[in-house]
Design a protein around this motif. Structure first.
Motif, PDB file in Angstrom:
ATOM      1  N   LEU A 292       0.830  -1.192   0.000  1.00 29.43           N
ATOM      2  CA  LEU A 292       0.000   0.000   0.000  1.00 29.43           C
ATOM      3  C   LEU A 292       0.872   1.253   0.000  1.00 29.43           C
ATOM      4  O   LEU A 292       1.896   1.309   0.677  1.00 29.43           O
ATOM      5  N   GLU A 293       0.447   2.239  -0.735  1.00 24.79           N
ATOM      6  CA  GLU A 293       1.136   3.517  -0.769  1.00 24.79           C
ATOM      7  C   GLU A 293       0.512   4.434   0.272  1.00 24.79           C
ATOM      8  O   GLU A 293      -0.665   4.814   0.167  1.00 24.79           O
ATOM      9  N   ILE A 294       1.274   4.766   1.308  1.00 25.50           N
ATOM     10  CA  ILE A 294       0.782   5.578   2.405  1.00 25.50           C
ATOM     11  C   ILE A 294       1.558   6.895   2.437  1.00 25.50           C
ATOM     12  O   ILE A 294       2.787   6.889   2.490  1.00 25.50           O
ATOM     13  N   HIS A 295       0.853   7.997   2.394  1.00 27.95           N
ATOM     14  CA  HIS A 295       1.467   9.317   2.524  1.00 27.95           C
ATOM     15  C   HIS A 295       1.093   9.857   3.903  1.00 27.95           C
ATOM     16  O   HIS A 295      -0.053  10.260   4.133  1.00 27.95           O
ATOM     17  N   ARG A 296       2.039   9.860   4.819  1.00 23.82           N
ATOM     18  CA  ARG A 296       1.775  10.228   6.202  1.00 23.82           C
ATOM     19  C   ARG A 296       2.032  11.719   6.435  1.00 23.82           C
ATOM     20  O   ARG A 296       2.781  12.351   5.707  1.00 23.82           O
ATOM     21  N   ASN A 297       1.398  12.219   7.487  1.00 16.41           N
ATOM     22  CA  ASN A 297       1.543  13.619   7.880  1.00 16.41           C
ATOM     23  C   ASN A 297       1.158  14.565   6.738  1.00 16.41           C
ATOM     24  O   ASN A 297       1.775  15.606   6.537  1.00 16.41           O
ATOM     25  N   GLU A 298       0.123  14.200   6.029  1.00 18.53           N
ATOM     26  CA  GLU A 298      -0.421  15.026   4.954  1.00 18.53           C
ATOM     27  C   GLU A 298      -1.831  15.460   5.343  1.00 18.53           C
ATOM     28  O   GLU A 298      -2.730  14.637   5.502  1.00 18.53           O
TER      29      GLU A 298
END
Length: 545
Positions: free
Chosen positions: A146-152
Protein backbone atom coordinates in the motif's frame (compact mmCIF):
# COMPACT_ATOMS: atom_id res chain seq x y z
CA UNK A 1 20.20 33.32 -27.62
CA UNK A 2 22.61 30.38 -27.21
CA UNK A 3 22.50 31.02 -23.45
CA UNK A 4 18.76 31.70 -23.34
CA UNK A 5 17.43 28.43 -24.81
CA UNK A 6 19.42 26.10 -22.52
CA UNK A 7 18.25 28.19 -19.57
CA UNK A 8 14.62 27.99 -20.75
CA UNK A 9 14.94 24.23 -21.23
CA UNK A 10 16.31 23.85 -17.71
CA UNK A 11 13.41 25.84 -16.28
CA UNK A 12 10.88 23.70 -18.15
CA UNK A 13 12.53 20.45 -17.03
CA UNK A 14 12.63 21.67 -13.42
CA UNK A 15 8.98 22.76 -13.60
CA UNK A 16 7.86 19.36 -14.94
CA UNK A 17 9.90 17.52 -12.34
CA UNK A 18 8.39 19.59 -9.55
CA UNK A 19 4.88 18.99 -10.88
CA UNK A 20 5.50 15.25 -11.10
CA UNK A 21 6.92 15.22 -7.59
CA UNK A 22 3.91 16.93 -6.03
CA UNK A 23 1.11 15.36 -8.09
CA UNK A 24 -0.22 11.89 -7.35
CA UNK A 25 -2.92 9.88 -9.03
CA UNK A 26 -4.71 6.60 -8.28
CA UNK A 27 -8.06 4.95 -8.91
CA UNK A 28 -9.06 5.42 -5.28
CA UNK A 29 -7.78 8.11 -2.92
CA UNK A 30 -8.44 7.45 0.77
CA UNK A 31 -8.15 10.32 3.21
CA UNK A 32 -7.46 9.03 6.71
CA UNK A 33 -5.20 6.32 8.13
CA UNK A 34 -7.81 4.97 10.55
CA UNK A 35 -8.75 1.30 10.80
CA UNK A 36 -11.44 1.98 8.18
CA UNK A 37 -8.90 3.62 5.89
CA UNK A 38 -6.53 0.66 5.97
CA UNK A 39 -9.18 -2.01 5.43
CA UNK A 40 -10.52 0.08 2.54
CA UNK A 41 -7.07 0.23 0.98
CA UNK A 42 -6.54 -3.51 1.32
CA UNK A 43 -9.91 -4.24 -0.33
CA UNK A 44 -9.18 -1.83 -3.17
CA UNK A 45 -5.91 -3.62 -3.86
CA UNK A 46 -7.67 -7.00 -3.75
CA UNK A 47 -9.97 -5.77 -6.50
CA UNK A 48 -7.08 -4.66 -8.69
CA UNK A 49 -7.32 -0.94 -8.08
CA UNK A 50 -4.50 1.52 -7.50
CA UNK A 51 -4.91 3.28 -4.20
CA UNK A 52 -3.18 5.94 -2.11
CA UNK A 53 -3.88 6.48 1.58
CA UNK A 54 -3.35 10.12 2.51
CA UNK A 55 -3.03 10.13 6.29
CA UNK A 56 -2.79 13.20 8.53
CA UNK A 57 -1.39 10.88 11.18
CA UNK A 58 1.98 9.16 11.23
CA UNK A 59 0.54 6.14 13.03
CA UNK A 60 -2.03 3.92 11.32
CA UNK A 61 -5.13 2.38 12.82
CA UNK A 62 -6.72 5.30 14.68
CA UNK A 63 -8.21 4.23 18.00
CA UNK A 64 -7.70 0.54 17.22
CA UNK A 65 -3.97 1.11 17.68
CA UNK A 66 -4.35 4.22 19.83
CA UNK A 67 -5.26 2.65 23.16
CA UNK A 68 -8.69 1.13 22.60
CA UNK A 69 -7.52 -2.43 23.17
CA UNK A 70 -10.48 -3.59 25.26
CA UNK A 71 -12.57 -3.76 22.10
CA UNK A 72 -16.22 -2.71 22.03
CA UNK A 73 -17.42 -5.57 19.87
CA UNK A 74 -20.96 -6.54 20.82
CA UNK A 75 -21.96 -9.76 19.06
CA UNK A 76 -18.73 -11.02 17.53
CA UNK A 77 -20.52 -13.36 15.12
CA UNK A 78 -21.40 -10.39 12.89
CA UNK A 79 -17.77 -9.26 12.51
CA UNK A 80 -16.53 -10.64 9.21
CA UNK A 81 -14.18 -9.87 6.35
CA UNK A 82 -10.98 -7.95 6.98
CA UNK A 83 -12.16 -6.91 10.45
CA UNK A 84 -12.20 -10.55 11.53
CA UNK A 85 -8.84 -11.03 9.80
CA UNK A 86 -7.46 -8.22 11.96
CA UNK A 87 -8.53 -9.97 15.16
CA UNK A 88 -7.32 -13.32 13.83
CA UNK A 89 -3.87 -11.86 13.25
CA UNK A 90 -3.83 -10.60 16.81
CA UNK A 91 -4.67 -14.14 17.91
CA UNK A 92 -1.69 -15.46 15.97
CA UNK A 93 0.51 -12.78 17.57
CA UNK A 94 -0.46 -13.81 21.09
CA UNK A 95 0.02 -17.49 20.25
CA UNK A 96 3.74 -16.71 20.21
CA UNK A 97 5.60 -17.02 23.50
CA UNK A 98 7.61 -13.93 22.56
CA UNK A 99 4.41 -11.83 22.75
CA UNK A 100 4.20 -12.38 26.51
CA UNK A 101 7.12 -10.28 27.69
CA UNK A 102 5.79 -8.89 30.96
CA UNK A 103 3.32 -11.54 32.00
CA UNK A 104 2.86 -15.29 31.65
CA UNK A 105 0.07 -16.17 29.28
CA UNK A 106 -1.65 -18.37 31.89
CA UNK A 107 -1.70 -15.42 34.32
CA UNK A 108 -3.51 -13.11 31.92
CA UNK A 109 -7.03 -14.09 32.98
CA UNK A 110 -8.62 -13.92 29.49
CA UNK A 111 -11.31 -11.38 30.39
CA UNK A 112 -13.14 -9.94 27.42
CA UNK A 113 -16.41 -8.19 26.61
CA UNK A 114 -19.03 -10.91 26.66
CA UNK A 115 -16.65 -13.65 25.49
CA UNK A 116 -13.10 -14.63 26.42
CA UNK A 117 -10.42 -12.29 25.12
CA UNK A 118 -8.64 -15.21 23.47
CA UNK A 119 -11.23 -17.16 21.48
CA UNK A 120 -9.43 -20.38 20.64
CA UNK A 121 -12.42 -21.91 18.87
CA UNK A 122 -12.67 -19.04 16.39
CA UNK A 123 -8.95 -18.22 16.50
CA UNK A 124 -9.53 -14.56 17.30
CA UNK A 125 -8.09 -12.21 19.92
CA UNK A 126 -10.38 -9.37 20.93
CA UNK A 127 -8.25 -7.69 23.62
CA UNK A 128 -4.78 -6.43 22.78
CA UNK A 129 -1.93 -3.98 23.28
CA UNK A 130 -1.71 -0.85 21.10
CA UNK A 131 1.66 -1.71 19.56
CA UNK A 132 0.42 -5.19 18.58
CA UNK A 133 -2.54 -3.66 16.74
CA UNK A 134 -0.35 -1.14 14.97
CA UNK A 135 1.93 -3.95 13.80
CA UNK A 136 -1.05 -5.72 12.19
CA UNK A 137 -1.95 -2.56 10.27
CA UNK A 138 1.65 -2.11 9.16
CA UNK A 139 1.69 -5.75 8.04
CA UNK A 140 -1.41 -5.06 5.94
CA UNK A 141 0.48 -2.16 4.36
CA UNK A 142 3.61 -4.18 3.65
CA UNK A 143 1.90 -7.31 2.34
CA UNK A 144 -0.40 -5.37 0.03
CA UNK A 145 2.28 -2.85 -0.98
CA UNK A 146 0.00 0.00 0.00
CA UNK A 147 1.14 3.52 -0.77
CA UNK A 148 0.78 5.58 2.41
CA UNK A 149 1.47 9.32 2.52
CA UNK A 150 1.78 10.23 6.20
CA UNK A 151 1.54 13.62 7.88
CA UNK A 152 -0.42 15.03 4.95
CA UNK A 153 -3.25 17.33 6.02
CA UNK A 154 -6.13 18.30 3.76
CA UNK A 155 -6.25 21.95 2.79
CA UNK A 156 -9.79 22.50 4.03
CA UNK A 157 -10.00 26.03 2.60
CA UNK A 158 -10.34 25.60 -1.14
CA UNK A 159 -8.19 22.48 -1.41
CA UNK A 160 -10.94 20.25 -2.82
CA UNK A 161 -11.65 20.58 -6.55
CA UNK A 162 -15.01 19.44 -7.91
CA UNK A 163 -16.27 19.28 -11.49
CA UNK A 164 -19.79 18.26 -12.52
CA UNK A 165 -20.63 17.05 -9.04
CA UNK A 166 -17.48 14.95 -8.61
CA UNK A 167 -14.29 15.43 -6.66
CA UNK A 168 -11.45 15.49 -9.15
CA UNK A 169 -8.61 16.19 -6.73
CA UNK A 170 -7.63 17.63 -3.40
CA UNK A 171 -4.59 19.47 -2.14
CA UNK A 172 -2.83 19.04 1.19
CA UNK A 173 -1.18 21.78 3.21
CA UNK A 174 2.23 20.69 1.94
CA UNK A 175 1.11 21.47 -1.60
CA UNK A 176 0.66 17.90 -2.82
CA UNK A 177 -2.20 17.23 -5.22
CA UNK A 178 -4.11 13.92 -5.20
CA UNK A 179 -6.26 13.02 -8.18
CA UNK A 180 -8.56 10.00 -8.24
CA UNK A 181 -11.68 8.44 -9.72
CA UNK A 182 -13.35 7.74 -6.38
CA UNK A 183 -12.53 9.19 -2.95
CA UNK A 184 -13.09 7.74 0.51
CA UNK A 185 -13.19 9.90 3.65
CA UNK A 186 -12.05 7.58 6.45
CA UNK A 187 -11.34 10.28 9.05
CA UNK A 188 -13.07 10.60 12.41
CA UNK A 189 -13.81 14.25 11.64
CA UNK A 190 -15.23 14.03 8.11
CA UNK A 191 -13.01 16.82 6.80
CA UNK A 192 -12.96 15.72 3.15
CA UNK A 193 -16.70 15.19 3.16
CA UNK A 194 -17.29 18.67 4.57
CA UNK A 195 -14.81 20.36 2.24
CA UNK A 196 -16.56 18.69 -0.71
CA UNK A 197 -19.81 20.42 0.19
CA UNK A 198 -21.63 17.35 1.49
CA UNK A 199 -24.40 17.90 4.04
CA UNK A 200 -23.70 16.87 7.62
CA UNK A 201 -24.88 17.29 11.19
CA UNK A 202 -22.97 18.13 14.36
CA UNK A 203 -24.54 17.51 17.76
CA UNK A 204 -27.80 15.90 18.75
CA UNK A 205 -30.94 16.08 16.65
CA UNK A 206 -34.21 16.72 18.41
CA UNK A 207 -36.31 13.60 18.86
CA UNK A 208 -38.92 15.11 16.56
CA UNK A 209 -36.58 15.04 13.54
CA UNK A 210 -36.61 11.25 13.13
CA UNK A 211 -39.35 10.38 15.62
CA UNK A 212 -36.78 9.00 18.06
CA UNK A 213 -36.77 8.54 21.82
CA UNK A 214 -33.12 8.62 22.86
CA UNK A 215 -31.89 11.63 20.90
CA UNK A 216 -31.57 15.20 22.13
CA UNK A 217 -31.25 16.27 25.76
CA UNK A 218 -31.71 13.46 28.29
CA UNK A 219 -31.78 15.06 31.77
CA UNK A 220 -32.54 12.51 34.48
CA UNK A 221 -31.76 9.52 32.26
CA UNK A 222 -29.08 7.37 33.91
CA UNK A 223 -28.30 4.18 32.02
CA UNK A 224 -24.71 3.69 33.12
CA UNK A 225 -22.98 4.63 36.38
CA UNK A 226 -21.61 7.96 35.20
CA UNK A 227 -23.82 10.34 37.19
CA UNK A 228 -23.81 11.95 40.62
CA UNK A 229 -25.83 9.73 42.94
CA UNK A 230 -25.35 12.04 45.92
CA UNK A 231 -26.34 15.65 46.35
CA UNK A 232 -23.00 17.37 45.81
CA UNK A 233 -22.88 21.14 45.79
CA UNK A 234 -21.78 22.74 42.54
CA UNK A 235 -20.24 25.74 44.30
CA UNK A 236 -16.74 26.48 45.55
CA UNK A 237 -18.21 27.07 49.00
CA UNK A 238 -20.83 24.35 49.36
CA UNK A 239 -24.32 25.83 49.24
CA UNK A 240 -23.11 29.35 48.41
CA UNK A 241 -23.87 30.38 44.80
CA UNK A 242 -22.04 33.68 45.31
CA UNK A 243 -18.74 31.78 45.67
CA UNK A 244 -18.93 30.68 42.03
CA UNK A 245 -19.00 27.29 40.38
CA UNK A 246 -16.37 24.65 40.87
CA UNK A 247 -14.12 24.05 37.84
CA UNK A 248 -15.41 21.76 35.10
CA UNK A 249 -19.08 22.70 35.67
CA UNK A 250 -21.02 24.59 33.00
CA UNK A 251 -23.08 27.64 34.03
CA UNK A 252 -25.54 26.94 31.19
CA UNK A 253 -28.89 25.20 31.74
CA UNK A 254 -29.06 21.70 30.20
CA UNK A 255 -32.04 22.33 27.94
CA UNK A 256 -35.40 20.62 27.56
CA UNK A 257 -35.53 16.85 27.23
CA UNK A 258 -35.80 15.68 23.65
CA UNK A 259 -34.63 18.97 22.15
CA UNK A 260 -31.66 19.03 19.83
CA UNK A 261 -28.44 20.94 20.46
CA UNK A 262 -24.90 21.27 19.17
CA UNK A 263 -23.31 19.42 22.07
CA UNK A 264 -21.04 16.40 21.69
CA UNK A 265 -20.43 13.38 23.87
CA UNK A 266 -17.17 13.66 25.76
CA UNK A 267 -13.74 12.72 24.42
CA UNK A 268 -10.82 11.25 26.33
CA UNK A 269 -7.60 9.33 25.81
CA UNK A 270 -7.60 5.56 26.22
CA UNK A 271 -4.40 5.24 28.23
CA UNK A 272 -2.28 2.08 28.21
CA UNK A 273 -1.20 1.69 31.83
CA UNK A 274 1.27 -0.89 33.15
CA UNK A 275 1.36 -2.69 36.48
CA UNK A 276 4.83 -4.09 35.85
CA UNK A 277 7.43 -2.05 37.79
CA UNK A 278 9.98 -2.59 35.01
CA UNK A 279 7.61 -1.33 32.33
CA UNK A 280 5.89 1.68 33.82
CA UNK A 281 6.49 5.40 33.89
CA UNK A 282 5.22 7.23 37.00
CA UNK A 283 2.52 9.84 36.54
CA UNK A 284 4.36 13.15 36.36
CA UNK A 285 3.08 16.41 37.75
CA UNK A 286 1.99 18.57 34.78
CA UNK A 287 3.62 21.98 34.53
CA UNK A 288 0.26 23.75 34.82
CA UNK A 289 -1.20 21.36 37.42
CA UNK A 290 -3.97 22.85 39.55
CA UNK A 291 -5.54 20.53 42.14
CA UNK A 292 -8.56 22.85 42.41
CA UNK A 293 -9.92 21.61 39.09
CA UNK A 294 -10.34 18.15 40.69
CA UNK A 295 -12.12 19.39 43.83
CA UNK A 296 -15.36 17.94 42.49
CA UNK A 297 -13.80 14.47 42.44
CA UNK A 298 -12.62 14.97 46.02
CA UNK A 299 -16.24 15.62 47.00
CA UNK A 300 -17.33 12.47 45.17
CA UNK A 301 -14.84 10.48 47.23
CA UNK A 302 -15.98 12.21 50.42
CA UNK A 303 -19.52 11.06 49.64
CA UNK A 304 -18.31 7.46 49.67
CA UNK A 305 -17.75 6.63 45.99
CA UNK A 306 -15.31 3.69 45.59
CA UNK A 307 -15.30 2.59 41.95
CA UNK A 308 -12.01 4.12 40.79
CA UNK A 309 -10.65 1.01 39.11
CA UNK A 310 -13.84 -0.32 37.50
CA UNK A 311 -12.63 0.43 33.96
CA UNK A 312 -8.96 -0.35 34.29
CA UNK A 313 -9.63 -3.19 31.89
CA UNK A 314 -6.86 -5.78 31.58
CA UNK A 315 -5.04 -6.22 28.30
CA UNK A 316 -2.03 -8.55 27.89
CA UNK A 317 1.29 -8.05 29.66
CA UNK A 318 0.01 -6.55 32.92
CA UNK A 319 -1.44 -3.53 31.13
CA UNK A 320 -4.83 -1.90 31.07
CA UNK A 321 -6.98 -0.08 28.57
CA UNK A 322 -8.08 2.62 31.01
CA UNK A 323 -11.42 4.20 30.15
CA UNK A 324 -13.78 6.63 31.84
CA UNK A 325 -15.89 5.52 34.77
CA UNK A 326 -18.05 7.30 37.29
CA UNK A 327 -19.42 10.85 37.62
CA UNK A 328 -15.97 12.48 37.37
CA UNK A 329 -13.51 10.62 35.18
CA UNK A 330 -11.10 10.77 32.26
CA UNK A 331 -13.99 11.99 30.07
CA UNK A 332 -13.45 15.74 29.76
CA UNK A 333 -17.11 16.68 29.62
CA UNK A 334 -18.15 19.77 27.67
CA UNK A 335 -14.72 20.70 26.35
CA UNK A 336 -14.97 19.46 22.76
CA UNK A 337 -18.01 21.18 21.29
CA UNK A 338 -16.12 23.13 18.64
CA UNK A 339 -13.74 20.30 17.72
CA UNK A 340 -15.47 18.95 14.56
CA UNK A 341 -15.40 22.22 12.64
CA UNK A 342 -12.42 23.83 14.37
CA UNK A 343 -9.21 24.76 12.56
CA UNK A 344 -6.26 22.43 12.88
CA UNK A 345 -4.70 24.89 15.30
CA UNK A 346 -7.78 24.98 17.49
CA UNK A 347 -8.09 21.19 17.41
CA UNK A 348 -4.52 20.94 18.62
CA UNK A 349 -5.42 23.25 21.51
CA UNK A 350 -8.43 21.08 22.38
CA UNK A 351 -6.32 17.92 22.26
CA UNK A 352 -3.68 19.51 24.48
CA UNK A 353 -6.37 20.67 26.92
CA UNK A 354 -7.68 17.11 27.16
CA UNK A 355 -4.17 15.79 27.69
CA UNK A 356 -3.45 18.34 30.44
CA UNK A 357 -6.72 17.54 32.17
CA UNK A 358 -6.21 13.81 32.05
CA UNK A 359 -2.54 13.87 33.10
CA UNK A 360 -3.48 16.17 35.96
CA UNK A 361 -6.24 13.77 36.97
CA UNK A 362 -3.83 10.83 37.12
CA UNK A 363 -1.40 12.87 39.23
CA UNK A 364 -4.25 13.94 41.53
CA UNK A 365 -5.38 10.33 41.99
CA UNK A 366 -1.84 9.28 42.81
CA UNK A 367 -0.85 12.07 45.18
CA UNK A 368 -3.59 14.29 46.58
CA UNK A 369 -4.43 13.67 50.27
CA UNK A 370 -8.13 14.21 49.48
CA UNK A 371 -8.03 10.92 47.55
CA UNK A 372 -8.64 7.93 49.83
CA UNK A 373 -5.42 6.28 50.97
CA UNK A 374 -6.37 2.88 49.53
CA UNK A 375 -6.86 4.48 46.10
CA UNK A 376 -3.50 6.26 46.24
CA UNK A 377 -1.85 3.03 47.35
CA UNK A 378 -3.34 1.13 44.42
CA UNK A 379 -2.45 3.94 42.00
CA UNK A 380 1.19 3.48 43.01
CA UNK A 381 1.08 0.16 41.16
CA UNK A 382 0.26 1.89 37.86
CA UNK A 383 2.09 4.09 35.40
CA UNK A 384 2.14 4.75 31.68
CA UNK A 385 3.32 1.67 29.80
CA UNK A 386 6.95 2.30 28.90
CA UNK A 387 6.79 0.22 25.71
CA UNK A 388 3.69 1.90 24.26
CA UNK A 389 3.56 5.15 22.25
CA UNK A 390 7.32 5.38 22.59
CA UNK A 391 7.63 8.40 20.28
CA UNK A 392 5.02 10.40 22.24
CA UNK A 393 6.26 10.12 25.84
CA UNK A 394 4.09 7.00 26.25
CA UNK A 395 0.90 9.01 25.73
CA UNK A 396 -1.69 7.86 23.14
CA UNK A 397 -1.25 9.51 19.76
CA UNK A 398 -5.00 9.48 19.05
CA UNK A 399 -7.66 11.24 21.11
CA UNK A 400 -10.94 9.35 21.30
CA UNK A 401 -13.14 11.29 18.88
CA UNK A 402 -16.34 9.49 19.80
CA UNK A 403 -18.43 11.64 17.49
CA UNK A 404 -17.80 14.61 15.24
CA UNK A 405 -19.57 15.32 11.97
CA UNK A 406 -22.17 12.87 10.68
CA UNK A 407 -23.11 12.90 7.02
CA UNK A 408 -26.70 13.45 5.94
CA UNK A 409 -26.58 11.06 3.02
CA UNK A 410 -28.69 8.90 0.76
CA UNK A 411 -30.06 6.97 3.76
CA UNK A 412 -30.04 8.11 7.39
CA UNK A 413 -29.77 5.33 9.97
CA UNK A 414 -31.82 6.07 13.10
CA UNK A 415 -32.53 4.27 16.33
CA UNK A 416 -35.47 2.60 14.57
CA UNK A 417 -33.00 0.76 12.31
CA UNK A 418 -30.65 -0.11 15.15
CA UNK A 419 -33.37 -1.32 17.52
CA UNK A 420 -35.00 -3.47 14.84
CA UNK A 421 -38.22 -1.51 14.37
CA UNK A 422 -37.74 -1.38 10.58
CA UNK A 423 -35.95 -3.35 7.87
CA UNK A 424 -32.69 -1.89 6.61
CA UNK A 425 -32.28 -1.76 2.80
CA UNK A 426 -29.10 -2.79 0.96
CA UNK A 427 -27.00 -4.04 3.91
CA UNK A 428 -23.21 -3.75 3.66
CA UNK A 429 -22.30 -4.83 7.18
CA UNK A 430 -23.71 -5.23 10.65
CA UNK A 431 -23.51 -3.68 14.09
CA UNK A 432 -24.68 -4.93 17.44
CA UNK A 433 -23.45 -2.65 20.22
CA UNK A 434 -25.78 -0.60 22.39
CA UNK A 435 -26.86 2.95 21.59
CA UNK A 436 -23.91 4.29 23.54
CA UNK A 437 -23.45 7.99 24.15
CA UNK A 438 -21.19 9.40 26.84
CA UNK A 439 -22.14 12.45 28.85
CA UNK A 440 -22.35 15.71 26.93
CA UNK A 441 -22.62 18.29 29.72
CA UNK A 442 -22.18 18.86 33.45
CA UNK A 443 -24.61 21.40 34.87
CA UNK A 444 -26.15 22.87 38.02
CA UNK A 445 -29.56 21.59 39.12
CA UNK A 446 -32.22 24.02 40.43
CA UNK A 447 -31.22 22.92 43.93
CA UNK A 448 -27.62 23.96 43.40
CA UNK A 449 -26.21 20.47 42.97
CA UNK A 450 -24.02 19.14 40.15
CA UNK A 451 -25.23 16.59 37.63
CA UNK A 452 -24.20 15.09 34.28
CA UNK A 453 -26.36 14.65 31.19
CA UNK A 454 -26.21 12.72 27.94
CA UNK A 455 -25.17 9.23 28.98
CA UNK A 456 -27.23 6.65 27.07
CA UNK A 457 -26.95 2.85 26.83
CA UNK A 458 -29.91 1.16 25.10
CA UNK A 459 -29.28 -2.37 23.86
CA UNK A 460 -30.63 -3.71 20.56
CA UNK A 461 -32.43 -7.04 20.88
CA UNK A 462 -30.29 -8.48 18.11
CA UNK A 463 -27.62 -7.38 15.61
CA UNK A 464 -28.79 -5.04 12.88
CA UNK A 465 -27.80 -4.37 9.28
CA UNK A 466 -26.22 -1.11 8.10
CA UNK A 467 -27.43 0.28 4.78
CA UNK A 468 -25.21 1.10 1.81
CA UNK A 469 -27.04 4.44 1.69
CA UNK A 470 -25.30 5.47 4.93
CA UNK A 471 -21.94 5.43 3.12
CA UNK A 472 -22.83 7.68 0.19
CA UNK A 473 -23.83 11.35 -0.03
CA UNK A 474 -26.89 12.52 -1.87
CA UNK A 475 -26.03 12.16 -5.54
CA UNK A 476 -26.54 15.84 -6.29
CA UNK A 477 -23.94 16.74 -3.66
CA UNK A 478 -21.13 14.38 -4.69
CA UNK A 479 -21.21 11.30 -6.89
CA UNK A 480 -17.76 9.79 -6.26
CA UNK A 481 -17.31 9.90 -2.49
CA UNK A 482 -17.87 7.25 0.20
CA UNK A 483 -17.80 7.90 3.95
CA UNK A 484 -17.40 4.79 6.16
CA UNK A 485 -16.69 6.54 9.50
CA UNK A 486 -18.77 9.75 9.67
CA UNK A 487 -21.68 7.75 8.29
CA UNK A 488 -25.15 9.08 7.60
CA UNK A 489 -26.93 8.48 10.89
CA UNK A 490 -28.63 10.18 13.79
CA UNK A 491 -26.77 10.78 17.04
CA UNK A 492 -28.45 7.80 18.68
CA UNK A 493 -27.79 5.38 15.84
CA UNK A 494 -24.18 6.52 15.59
CA UNK A 495 -23.79 5.66 19.26
CA UNK A 496 -23.90 2.01 18.21
CA UNK A 497 -22.34 2.20 14.75
CA UNK A 498 -19.26 4.10 16.01
CA UNK A 499 -17.32 0.99 17.11
CA UNK A 500 -13.91 0.20 15.60
CA UNK A 501 -14.85 -3.27 14.23
CA UNK A 502 -17.80 -1.67 12.44
CA UNK A 503 -15.57 1.01 10.96
CA UNK A 504 -13.29 -1.70 9.55
CA UNK A 505 -16.30 -3.52 8.10
CA UNK A 506 -17.67 -0.36 6.48
CA UNK A 507 -14.23 0.65 5.20
CA UNK A 508 -13.92 -2.65 3.35
CA UNK A 509 -17.45 -2.42 1.96
CA UNK A 510 -16.89 1.18 0.84
CA UNK A 511 -13.78 0.19 -1.11
CA UNK A 512 -15.61 -2.71 -2.75
CA UNK A 513 -18.34 -0.31 -3.86
CA UNK A 514 -15.77 2.21 -5.10
CA UNK A 515 -14.02 -0.45 -7.16
CA UNK A 516 -17.25 -1.63 -8.79
CA UNK A 517 -18.30 1.93 -9.56
CA UNK A 518 -14.95 2.53 -11.28
CA UNK A 519 -15.32 -0.65 -13.32
CA UNK A 520 -18.70 0.49 -14.60
CA UNK A 521 -17.90 4.18 -14.87
CA UNK A 522 -20.91 5.17 -12.79
CA UNK A 523 -21.74 7.24 -9.74
CA UNK A 524 -21.42 5.40 -6.44
CA UNK A 525 -25.14 6.04 -5.87
CA UNK A 526 -26.02 4.19 -9.11
CA UNK A 527 -24.25 0.97 -8.24
CA UNK A 528 -26.23 -2.25 -8.71
CA UNK A 529 -26.53 -3.42 -5.11
CA UNK A 530 -26.73 -7.10 -6.04
CA UNK A 531 -23.29 -6.90 -7.61
CA UNK A 532 -21.91 -5.31 -4.45
CA UNK A 533 -23.65 -7.87 -2.27
CA UNK A 534 -22.06 -10.70 -4.24
CA UNK A 535 -18.57 -9.29 -3.73
CA UNK A 536 -19.12 -8.65 -0.02
CA UNK A 537 -20.36 -12.16 0.60
CA UNK A 538 -17.34 -13.53 -1.26
CA UNK A 539 -15.20 -11.43 1.09
CA UNK A 540 -17.01 -13.07 4.05
CA UNK A 541 -18.75 -9.95 5.22
CA UNK A 542 -21.81 -10.63 7.38
CA UNK A 543 -24.74 -8.64 6.05
CA UNK A 544 -27.89 -9.69 7.87
CA UNK A 545 -29.36 -11.98 10.50
Amino acid sequence: MRLFFPLLLSILIFSCTTKQKDHFEADIIIYGGTSAGITAAVQAKKMGKSVIVVSPDRHLGGLSSGGLGFTDTGNKAVIGGLAREFYHRLYLHYEQDSAWKWQKREEYGNKGQGTPAIDGENRTMWIFEPHAAERVFEDFVKENQLEIHRNEWLDREGGVVKENGEITSFRTLSGKIYRGKVFIDATYEGDLMAAAGVSYHVGREGNSMYDETWNGVQVGVYQHRHYFRDSISAYKIPGDPSSGLLPEISPNPPGKNGDGDKLLQAYNFRMALSRNPDNRVPFAKPANYDPARYELLARVYAAGWNQTFEKYDPIPNLKTDTNNHGPFSTDYIGKNYDYPEASYERRTEIINEHEDYQKGLMYFLSNDPQVPEDVRKEMANYGLAKDEFTDNDNWPHQIYVREARRMIGAYVMTEHDVLGAKAVPQPVGMGSYSLDSHNTQRFVTPGGFVQNEGDIGVHPKQPYSISYGTLVPKKEECSNLLVPVCVSSSHTAFGSIRMEPVFMILGQSAAAAASLAIDEGIAVQDLDYEKLRKVLLEEKQVLEN
